[in-house]
Design an enzyme around this catalytic site. Structure first.
Site, PDB file in Angstrom:
ATOM      1  N   TYR A  59     -32.516 -39.755  58.759  1.00  0.00           N
ATOM      2  CA  TYR A  59     -31.042 -40.117  58.817  1.00  0.00           C
ATOM      3  C   TYR A  59     -30.366 -39.497  59.634  1.00  0.00           C
ATOM      4  CZ  TYR A  59     -32.149 -42.252  54.211  1.00  0.00           C
ATOM      5  OH  TYR A  59     -32.504 -43.237  53.278  1.00  0.00           O
ATOM      6  N   GLN A  94     -22.742 -52.428  50.923  1.00  0.00           N
ATOM      7  CA  GLN A  94     -23.792 -51.592  50.727  1.00  0.00           C
ATOM      8  C   GLN A  94     -24.212 -50.759  51.770  1.00  0.00           C
ATOM      9  OE1 GLN A  94     -26.872 -54.378  48.487  1.00  0.00           O
ATOM     10  NE2 GLN A  94     -25.243 -55.620  49.551  1.00  0.00           N
ATOM     11  N   ASP A  97     -23.149 -47.141  57.335  1.00  0.00           N
ATOM     12  CA  ASP A  97     -22.771 -47.024  58.631  1.00  0.00           C
ATOM     13  C   ASP A  97     -21.361 -46.831  59.192  1.00  0.00           C
ATOM     14  OD1 ASP A  97     -21.569 -49.680  58.879  1.00  0.00           O
ATOM     15  OD2 ASP A  97     -23.449 -50.784  59.341  1.00  0.00           O
ATOM     16  N   HIS A 112     -23.389 -47.294  48.592  1.00  0.00           N
ATOM     17  CA  HIS A 112     -24.504 -46.853  48.600  1.00  0.00           C
ATOM     18  C   HIS A 112     -24.514 -45.598  49.606  1.00  0.00           C
ATOM     19  CE1 HIS A 112     -27.161 -50.663  47.721  1.00  0.00           C
ATOM     20  NE2 HIS A 112     -26.693 -50.078  46.718  1.00  0.00           N
ATOM     21  N   CYS A 120     -25.184 -30.823  48.654  1.00  0.00           N
ATOM     22  CA  CYS A 120     -26.205 -29.831  48.477  1.00  0.00           C
ATOM     23  C   CYS A 120     -26.996 -30.272  47.235  1.00  0.00           C
ATOM     24  CB  CYS A 120     -25.402 -28.484  47.974  1.00  0.00           C
ATOM     25  SG  CYS A 120     -26.608 -27.368  47.297  1.00  0.00           S
ATOM     26  N   SER A 181     -29.170 -59.723  51.533  1.00  0.00           N
ATOM     27  CA  SER A 181     -30.166 -60.837  51.094  1.00  0.00           C
ATOM     28  C   SER A 181     -30.408 -61.055  49.587  1.00  0.00           C
ATOM     29  CB  SER A 181     -31.854 -59.900  51.211  1.00  0.00           C
ATOM     30  OG  SER A 181     -31.623 -58.528  50.970  1.00  0.00           O
ATOM     31  N   ASN A 205     -24.600 -66.050  55.682  1.00  0.00           N
ATOM     32  CA  ASN A 205     -25.648 -65.189  55.430  1.00  0.00           C
ATOM     33  C   ASN A 205     -26.469 -66.209  56.574  1.00  0.00           C
ATOM     34  OD1 ASN A 205     -26.774 -62.909  54.326  1.00  0.00           O
ATOM     35  ND2 ASN A 205     -28.524 -63.837  54.223  1.00  0.00           N
TER      36      ASN A 205
HETATM   37  N1  APR Z   1     -25.070 -62.697  59.845  1.00  0.00           N
HETATM   38  C1  APR Z   1     -25.197 -62.990  58.749  1.00  0.00           C
HETATM   39  N2  APR Z   1     -26.372 -62.446  58.005  1.00  0.00           N
HETATM   40  C2  APR Z   1     -27.208 -61.852  58.815  1.00  0.00           C
HETATM   41  C3  APR Z   1     -27.241 -61.600  60.124  1.00  0.00           C
HETATM   42  C4  APR Z   1     -26.083 -61.855  60.711  1.00  0.00           C
HETATM   43  N3  APR Z   1     -25.643 -61.713  62.182  1.00  0.00           N
HETATM   44  N4  APR Z   1     -28.248 -60.833  60.404  1.00  0.00           N
HETATM   45  C5  APR Z   1     -29.071 -60.879  59.232  1.00  0.00           C
HETATM   46  N5  APR Z   1     -28.363 -61.429  58.299  1.00  0.00           N
HETATM   47  C6  APR Z   1     -28.773 -61.483  56.779  1.00  0.00           C
HETATM   48  C7  APR Z   1     -30.352 -61.681  56.732  1.00  0.00           C
HETATM   49  O1  APR Z   1     -30.645 -62.957  56.706  1.00  0.00           O
HETATM   50  C8  APR Z   1     -30.607 -61.102  55.420  1.00  0.00           C
HETATM   51  O2  APR Z   1     -30.473 -61.922  54.312  1.00  0.00           O
HETATM   52  O3  APR Z   1     -28.609 -60.365  56.388  1.00  0.00           O
HETATM   53  C9  APR Z   1     -29.552 -59.907  55.164  1.00  0.00           C
HETATM   54  C10 APR Z   1     -29.937 -58.670  55.508  1.00  0.00           C
HETATM   55  O4  APR Z   1     -30.633 -58.326  54.161  1.00  0.00           O
HETATM   56  P1  APR Z   1     -31.432 -56.909  53.815  1.00  0.00           P
HETATM   57  O5  APR Z   1     -31.932 -56.120  55.114  1.00  0.00           O
HETATM   58  O6  APR Z   1     -31.917 -56.814  52.614  1.00  0.00           O
HETATM   59  O7  APR Z   1     -29.945 -56.051  53.650  1.00  0.00           O
HETATM   60  P2  APR Z   1     -28.981 -55.602  52.464  1.00  0.00           P
HETATM   61  O8  APR Z   1     -28.852 -56.874  51.519  1.00  0.00           O
HETATM   62  O9  APR Z   1     -27.887 -55.016  52.906  1.00  0.00           O
HETATM   63  O10 APR Z   1     -29.970 -54.550  51.630  1.00  0.00           O
HETATM   64  C11 APR Z   1     -29.364 -54.119  50.525  1.00  0.00           C
HETATM   65  O11 APR Z   1     -31.154 -52.296  50.002  1.00  0.00           O
HETATM   66  O12 APR Z   1     -32.639 -51.351  51.184  1.00  0.00           O
HETATM   67  C12 APR Z   1     -31.661 -51.339  50.432  1.00  0.00           C
HETATM   68  O13 APR Z   1     -29.685 -49.520  50.210  1.00  0.00           O
HETATM   69  C13 APR Z   1     -30.345 -50.488  51.221  1.00  0.00           C
HETATM   70  O14 APR Z   1     -27.869 -51.199  51.117  1.00  0.00           O
HETATM   71  C14 APR Z   1     -29.238 -51.610  51.236  1.00  0.00           C
HETATM   72  C15 APR Z   1     -29.936 -52.430  50.051  1.00  0.00           C
HETATM   73 ZN    ZN Z   2     -25.257 -25.265  47.197  1.00  0.00          ZN
END
Ligand code: APR
Ligand code: ZN
Length: 238
Positions: A59, A94, A97, A112, A120, A181, A205
């Protein structure tokens, strides 16, 4: 979709995809591994108990990366949207950053958690990453001396502000999903709630998300390319 009224209630949900064009990798693009780590090792409390130093190293790197990352056109388009709708605009992310805040969005629900904070494991005292002694392998609580942990909602933990989110979904007129996703609940279920409440549902997406059946409009592509144009249509500005 045509121009929206500034009185409409708009709820936006973002995921890792919106930050991809800022150079931050999404989660599910590397065979279930995050930067070569198994998810259960670095995103669960039991993983943290087993190896807190590894989790902190992971992290700390994500935090360093987010500090230098710059918002992209999609983040800035959401700032325009907040200006247009003001109090009837809710941004839920979610992402951990901090890029929405860096872009200029004033009100962001970080369901998230955030890479900028830790707390702590015993007394729950919260502090910023800057305040925590990040030089230590495992930073300790300045109050009680227990391990600090990143303020990230791990698998098996309850997301932040669910009550507030549910309320915003109940009165939502338009629900917009960007770069997620649609596989991680409860966020993946918000579109169904919004749809059942009568909202118009829109997604942008790179690939078809898992919850496509609940969508009225789907724009396939990069959010940095697509969202600025859509925001112009919705607000009639620019
Ligand atoms: N523009 C739009 N969509 C995009 C781009 C882009 N430039 N690049 C990637 N993607 C899409 C991908 O196709 C995918 O479907 O963004 C999606 C990202 O999906 P994940 O990696 O699963 O991220 P997310 O949905 O935020 O995950 C949800 O899961 O792992 C946990 O806590 C974590 O907050 C996270 C949560
Ligand atoms: Zn403490």
């Amino acid at each position: 979709m045509k121009k929206l009224s500034p009185k409409d209630n708009i709820v936006v949900l973002t995921g890792a995809g919106i930050s991809a064009e800022s150079g931050i990798r999404t989660f599910r693009d590397s065979g279930g591994l995050w930067e070569n780590h198994r998810i259960e090792d670095i995103a669960t409390y039991s993983g943290f108990r087993k190896n807190p130093a590894l989790v902190w190293e992971f992290y700390r790197k994500r935090w360093e990366q987010s500090k230098i990352a710059k918002p992209n056109a999609a983040h800035y388009a959401l700032v325009e949207l907040e200006h247009y709708f003001n109090d009837s605009f809710t941004l839920i992310t979610q992402n951990v950053d901090g890029l929405h805040t860096k872009a200029g969005n004033l009100s962001v629900v970080e369901m998230h958690g955030s890479l900028n904070r830790c707390y702590c494991t015993s007394c729950k005292h919260g502090l910023s990453m800057e305040e925590a002694d990040a030089k230590q392998l495992i930073p300790l609580c300045p109050i009680c001396g227990s391990y600090l942990r990143p303020d990230i909602v791990w698998f098996g933990e309850i997301p932040i502000s669910l009550f507030e989110i549910e309320n915003s979904l109940k009165k939502c007129d338009v629900f917009i999903i960007i770069g997620t996703s649609g596989v991680v609940y409860p966020a993946a279920g918000f579109v169904m709630t919004a749809k059942l409440m009568g909202a118009k549902t829109i997604a942008i997406n790179l690939e078809s998300p898992d919850n496509l059946t609940f969508l009225d409009e789907f724009y396939k592509g990069k959010s940095g390319d697509i969202l600025p144009g859509l925001v112009k249509e919705w607000t009639g500005i620019g």
